[in-house]
Design a protein around this motif. Structure first.
Motif, PDB file in Angstrom:
ATOM      1  N   ILE A  21      68.436  28.793  14.470  1.00 51.86           N
ATOM      2  CA  ILE A  21      69.649  27.982  14.594  1.00 51.86           C
ATOM      3  C   ILE A  21      70.874  28.870  14.411  1.00 51.86           C
ATOM      4  CG2 ILE A  21      70.981  26.145  13.483  1.00 51.86           C
ATOM      5  CD1 ILE A  21      68.324  24.731  12.932  1.00 51.86           C
ATOM      6  N   ALA A  24      71.421  30.747  17.519  1.00 55.47           N
ATOM      7  CA  ALA A  24      71.883  29.870  18.603  1.00 55.47           C
ATOM      8  C   ALA A  24      73.350  29.489  18.414  1.00 55.47           C
ATOM      9  CB  ALA A  24      71.014  28.625  18.669  1.00 55.47           C
ATOM     10  N   LEU A  25      73.740  29.242  17.175  1.00 47.49           N
ATOM     11  CA  LEU A  25      75.147  28.906  16.923  1.00 47.49           C
ATOM     12  C   LEU A  25      76.047  30.064  17.346  1.00 47.49           C
ATOM     13  CD1 LEU A  25      74.930  27.126  13.446  1.00 47.49           C
ATOM     14  CD2 LEU A  25      75.602  26.081  15.617  1.00 47.49           C
ATOM     15  N   PHE A  30      80.070  29.882  18.043  1.00 48.54           N
ATOM     16  CA  PHE A  30      80.546  29.442  16.724  1.00 48.54           C
ATOM     17  C   PHE A  30      80.536  30.644  15.776  1.00 48.54           C
ATOM     18  CE2 PHE A  30      81.026  25.064  17.554  1.00 48.54           C
ATOM     19  CZ  PHE A  30      79.978  24.642  18.366  1.00 48.54           C
ATOM     20  N   GLY A  31      81.710  31.176  15.499  1.00 46.88           N
ATOM     21  CA  GLY A  31      81.800  32.308  14.569  1.00 46.88           C
ATOM     22  C   GLY A  31      81.822  31.798  13.142  1.00 46.88           C
ATOM     23  N   GLY A  32      81.703  32.715  12.188  1.00 42.45           N
ATOM     24  CA  GLY A  32      81.892  32.352  10.786  1.00 42.45           C
ATOM     25  C   GLY A  32      80.715  31.672  10.128  1.00 42.45           C
ATOM     26  N   VAL A  33      79.563  31.610  10.806  1.00 45.78           N
ATOM     27  CA  VAL A  33      78.377  31.016  10.173  1.00 45.78           C
ATOM     28  C   VAL A  33      77.618  32.133   9.473  1.00 45.78           C
ATOM     29  CG1 VAL A  33      76.234  29.736  10.545  1.00 45.78           C
ATOM     30  CG2 VAL A  33      78.237  29.247  11.961  1.00 45.78           C
ATOM     31  N   GLU A  34      77.496  32.028   8.157  1.00 47.67           N
ATOM     32  CA  GLU A  34      76.876  33.101   7.382  1.00 47.67           C
ATOM     33  C   GLU A  34      75.385  32.868   7.165  1.00 47.67           C
ATOM     34  OE1 GLU A  34      79.377  33.098   3.949  1.00 47.67           O
ATOM     35  OE2 GLU A  34      81.168  33.430   5.209  1.00 47.67           O
ATOM     36  N   ASP A  35      74.966  31.622   6.972  1.00 52.24           N
ATOM     37  CA  ASP A  35      73.534  31.376   6.738  1.00 52.24           C
ATOM     38  C   ASP A  35      73.195  29.938   7.112  1.00 52.24           C
ATOM     39  OD1 ASP A  35      70.943  32.011   5.954  1.00 52.24           O
ATOM     40  OD2 ASP A  35      71.240  31.244   3.911  1.00 52.24           O
ATOM     41  N   VAL A  36      71.956  29.732   7.525  1.00 52.53           N
ATOM     42  CA  VAL A  36      71.476  28.390   7.870  1.00 52.53           C
ATOM     43  C   VAL A  36      70.094  28.216   7.238  1.00 52.53           C
ATOM     44  CG1 VAL A  36      70.857  26.787   9.726  1.00 52.53           C
ATOM     45  CG2 VAL A  36      72.686  28.463  10.105  1.00 52.53           C
ATOM     46  N   ARG A  37      69.910  27.154   6.477  1.00 51.24           N
ATOM     47  CA  ARG A  37      68.593  26.850   5.891  1.00 51.24           C
ATOM     48  C   ARG A  37      68.236  25.421   6.296  1.00 51.24           C
ATOM     49  NH1 ARG A  37      65.688  30.879   3.485  1.00 51.24           N
ATOM     50  NH2 ARG A  37      64.945  29.637   1.727  1.00 51.24           N
ATOM     51  N   VAL A  38      67.011  25.215   6.741  1.00 52.01           N
ATOM     52  CA  VAL A  38      66.611  23.893   7.212  1.00 52.01           C
ATOM     53  C   VAL A  38      65.577  23.292   6.263  1.00 52.01           C
ATOM     54  CG1 VAL A  38      65.606  22.606   9.134  1.00 52.01           C
ATOM     55  CG2 VAL A  38      67.010  24.611   9.593  1.00 52.01           C
TER      56      VAL A  38
END
Lengths: 76, 76
Positions: A21, A24-25, A30-38
């Protein structure tokens, strides 16, 4: 009686879904996304009077893999 | 900045995953379970100052299928 169970990966456990994810972001711009946990949100409707121990047993036996996941029970 | 996105199926949309869990809980001997609905909990770490509109766009474009799912953004 409505309950919500939040199942999340333990810190340090690799999250390939989150990684995908995150990637894909970035591809979508989409900048500035540091981490994604689902994790999972499981909404249970149980008979009134079902005690927390029974719900905890449901989590330990089925809803969460306690080796790599944490769970939290919340009364809705 | 930490955000939580809760993605849940819209009411009335069939939830095969929830059905399977409901059935399995019964087989494990847990009585009194009336309904099970499964959703996703996505924990995002984004740069400070990322505005809600950007996060909403992430949800609409990738994190949720807005045809059958609702999403809710919560600041952690």
């Amino acid at each position: 009686m409505k309950l919500k169970v939040y199942v999340t990966l333990k810190p340090g456990v690799l999250d390939p879904q989150g990684r995908a994810i995150h990637h894909a972001l970035g591809s979508l711009g989409f900048g500035g996304v540091e981490d994604v946990r689902v994790g999972r949100l499981i909404e249970l409707t149980v008979a009134d009077g079902t005690d927390d121990a029974a719900v905890e047993a449901m989590c330990r036996q089925l809803l969460a893999n306690t080796v790599i996941e944490n769970f939290r029970i919340e009364h809705a």
